[in-house]
Design an enzyme around this catalytic site. Sequence first.
Site, PDB file in Angstrom:
ATOM      1  N   HIS A   6      41.546  54.930  53.220  1.00 27.97           N
ATOM      2  CA  HIS A   6      41.029  55.811  52.077  1.00 27.97           C
ATOM      3  C   HIS A   6      39.829  56.314  52.372  1.00 27.97           C
ATOM      4  O   HIS A   6      38.746  55.661  52.701  1.00 27.97           O
ATOM      5  CB  HIS A   6      41.280  54.773  51.177  1.00 27.97           C
ATOM      6  CG  HIS A   6      41.321  55.445  49.776  1.00 27.97           C
ATOM      7  ND1 HIS A   6      40.201  56.267  48.840  1.00 27.97           N
ATOM      8  CD2 HIS A   6      42.284  55.983  49.013  1.00 27.97           C
ATOM      9  CE1 HIS A   6      40.652  56.770  47.995  1.00 27.97           C
ATOM     10  NE2 HIS A   6      41.986  56.469  47.909  1.00 27.97           N
ATOM     11  N   SER A  63      46.290  61.351  48.382  1.00 25.82           N
ATOM     12  CA  SER A  63      46.646  60.519  46.980  1.00 25.82           C
ATOM     13  C   SER A  63      45.964  60.999  45.908  1.00 25.82           C
ATOM     14  O   SER A  63      44.788  61.564  45.956  1.00 25.82           O
ATOM     15  CB  SER A  63      46.697  59.009  47.268  1.00 25.82           C
ATOM     16  OG  SER A  63      45.071  58.639  47.356  1.00 25.82           O
ATOM     17  N   GLU A 146      53.160  54.992  43.546  1.00 24.40           N
ATOM     18  CA  GLU A 146      52.261  53.675  43.570  1.00 24.40           C
ATOM     19  C   GLU A 146      52.382  53.250  42.288  1.00 24.40           C
ATOM     20  O   GLU A 146      51.549  53.628  41.373  1.00 24.40           O
ATOM     21  CB  GLU A 146      51.059  54.139  44.220  1.00 24.40           C
ATOM     22  CG  GLU A 146      50.171  52.761  44.371  1.00 24.40           C
ATOM     23  CD  GLU A 146      48.626  53.083  44.657  1.00 24.40           C
ATOM     24  OE1 GLU A 146      48.204  54.345  44.562  1.00 24.40           O
ATOM     25  OE2 GLU A 146      47.878  52.158  44.937  1.00 24.40           O
ATOM     26  N   GLU A 152      46.448  49.892  34.436  1.00 21.95           N
ATOM     27  CA  GLU A 152      46.179  51.018  34.972  1.00 21.95           C
ATOM     28  C   GLU A 152      47.055  52.010  34.970  1.00 21.95           C
ATOM     29  O   GLU A 152      47.064  53.299  35.320  1.00 21.95           O
ATOM     30  CB  GLU A 152      45.767  50.857  36.544  1.00 21.95           C
ATOM     31  CG  GLU A 152      44.468  50.009  36.542  1.00 21.95           C
ATOM     32  CD  GLU A 152      43.985  50.058  38.067  1.00 21.95           C
ATOM     33  OE1 GLU A 152      44.057  51.011  38.863  1.00 21.95           O
ATOM     34  OE2 GLU A 152      43.405  48.975  38.318  1.00 21.95           O
ATOM     35  N   ASP A 179      51.267  48.359  46.958  1.00 23.19           N
ATOM     36  CA  ASP A 179      49.707  48.159  47.063  1.00 23.19           C
ATOM     37  C   ASP A 179      49.650  46.681  47.034  1.00 23.19           C
ATOM     38  O   ASP A 179      50.051  46.214  45.801  1.00 23.19           O
ATOM     39  CB  ASP A 179      49.007  49.048  46.205  1.00 23.19           C
ATOM     40  CG  ASP A 179      47.556  48.766  46.145  1.00 23.19           C
ATOM     41  OD1 ASP A 179      47.088  47.531  46.647  1.00 23.19           O
ATOM     42  OD2 ASP A 179      46.885  49.793  46.187  1.00 23.19           O
ATOM     43  N   HIS A 182      47.790  45.625  43.573  1.00 23.81           N
ATOM     44  CA  HIS A 182      48.531  45.562  42.393  1.00 23.81           C
ATOM     45  C   HIS A 182      49.742  44.531  42.271  1.00 23.81           C
ATOM     46  O   HIS A 182      50.097  43.897  41.411  1.00 23.81           O
ATOM     47  CB  HIS A 182      49.013  47.212  41.984  1.00 23.81           C
ATOM     48  CG  HIS A 182      48.221  47.983  42.037  1.00 23.81           C
ATOM     49  ND1 HIS A 182      47.150  48.138  41.021  1.00 23.81           N
ATOM     50  CD2 HIS A 182      47.840  48.969  42.768  1.00 23.81           C
ATOM     51  CE1 HIS A 182      46.432  48.935  40.987  1.00 23.81           C
ATOM     52  NE2 HIS A 182      46.696  49.631  42.137  1.00 23.81           N
ATOM     53  N   HIS A 207      49.617  50.535  50.649  1.00 26.32           N
ATOM     54  CA  HIS A 207      48.191  50.052  50.799  1.00 26.32           C
ATOM     55  C   HIS A 207      47.999  48.450  50.910  1.00 26.32           C
ATOM     56  O   HIS A 207      48.611  47.837  50.241  1.00 26.32           O
ATOM     57  CB  HIS A 207      47.806  50.698  49.180  1.00 26.32           C
ATOM     58  CG  HIS A 207      47.572  52.138  49.132  1.00 26.32           C
ATOM     59  ND1 HIS A 207      47.032  52.581  47.959  1.00 26.32           N
ATOM     60  CD2 HIS A 207      47.235  53.287  50.177  1.00 26.32           C
ATOM     61  CE1 HIS A 207      46.762  53.851  48.200  1.00 26.32           C
ATOM     62  NE2 HIS A 207      46.797  54.286  49.262  1.00 26.32           N
ATOM     63  N   ARG A 213      39.284  44.058  45.725  1.00 23.93           N
ATOM     64  CA  ARG A 213      38.943  45.328  46.107  1.00 23.93           C
ATOM     65  C   ARG A 213      37.755  45.187  47.301  1.00 23.93           C
ATOM     66  O   ARG A 213      37.399  46.293  47.777  1.00 23.93           O
ATOM     67  CB  ARG A 213      38.881  46.309  45.234  1.00 23.93           C
ATOM     68  CG  ARG A 213      40.085  46.860  44.442  1.00 23.93           C
ATOM     69  CD  ARG A 213      39.882  47.985  43.886  1.00 23.93           C
ATOM     70  NE  ARG A 213      41.136  48.555  43.163  1.00 23.93           N
ATOM     71  CZ  ARG A 213      42.304  48.936  43.525  1.00 23.93           C
ATOM     72  NH1 ARG A 213      42.211  49.171  44.969  1.00 23.93           N
ATOM     73  NH2 ARG A 213      43.154  49.430  42.870  1.00 23.93           N
ATOM     74  N   GLU A 242      42.361  50.092  51.697  1.00 28.60           N
ATOM     75  CA  GLU A 242      41.927  50.519  50.518  1.00 28.60           C
ATOM     76  C   GLU A 242      40.864  49.629  50.068  1.00 28.60           C
ATOM     77  O   GLU A 242      41.255  48.322  49.825  1.00 28.60           O
ATOM     78  CB  GLU A 242      42.851  50.689  49.465  1.00 28.60           C
ATOM     79  CG  GLU A 242      42.867  52.108  48.537  1.00 28.60           C
ATOM     80  CD  GLU A 242      43.757  52.122  47.432  1.00 28.60           C
ATOM     81  OE1 GLU A 242      44.073  53.311  47.153  1.00 28.60           O
ATOM     82  OE2 GLU A 242      44.364  51.171  47.032  1.00 28.60           O
TER      83      GLU A 242
HETATM   84 MN    MN Z   1      46.279  51.708  45.904  1.00 27.69          MN
END
Ligand code: MN
Length: 285
Positions: A6, A63, A146, A152, A179, A182, A207, A213, A242
């Site tokens: 990313h 994205s 996604e 979110e 992802d 998530h 992802h 993160r 990511e």
């Molecule tokens: Mn993502």
Amino acid sequence: MKLGIHSMVWVGDWSPASARHAIESSARAGYDLIELAAINPAEFDVDLTNRLLADNGLEASVSLGLDAATDISSEDDDVVAAGHRRLREALALVRDTGGDFLCGVIYSALRKYEAPATERGRENSRRTLAELADEAADSGITLCLEFCNRYETNIINTTQETLDLIATIGRPNVHAHLDTYHMNIEEADMREPVLAAARAGKLGYVHVGESNRGPLGAGTIPWDDFWGALREAEYDGVVTFESFSSRVVHPLFSNSLAIWRTTWDDNVALAADAIAFMRKGLARP
Ligand code: MN
């Protein structure tokens, strides 16, 4: 399979100097693809980006997450129309940079909602995505939705909800974008959802992100289950790394993802460690 990274691992904007830094750093670390974070796709210098991609032997995907003013799941027709325009600009960026995928939160705004989505809002999102998919098909582009955790978005929070939405859109070039960040919040496990998406022929984009993160392997994601499922599904698409830290800031993106902490300082080491981690996980017998 293509391994991607990313762009916000490297830069928070896409000035000529930032574009050069991001693309050269991605190639130097061994990645095949850079995912352009096109929060405002019209701001991208396509000619410069293409020259840098070609010089560095890199591909691009695009994205974005929509915002409140461009939320296609809104009940306000003007907001939906603004969202469709934004998505068309992003689609043009994919086409003009020779990419195959438009992915991310392209079905609603990327934000915490105060209530569930309304049926009218869902229908606005479905209708807009069906039209966008037909426009994308003309350029051989696939839309990948996604799903995000419940903080979110309120439209799709799991793989199954994503597959259900895709079925109602009813276009062959709309796929699921999974992802791990998530999934780790919303799924009961990391294996079955991958296999379910693959069985549906809809595992379109991946992802890989850690639970906080930060650097891959330094959190609580059960990686063996996830890599094993990708191997079992014989997935051969894009896997993009990511990771976000307050070291790299985009004023809208960083705030909408609540990137308040410094999870890493050295993005060169981070990217090198991540690609080694991905290769090891994907290659394990
Ligand atoms: Mn993502």
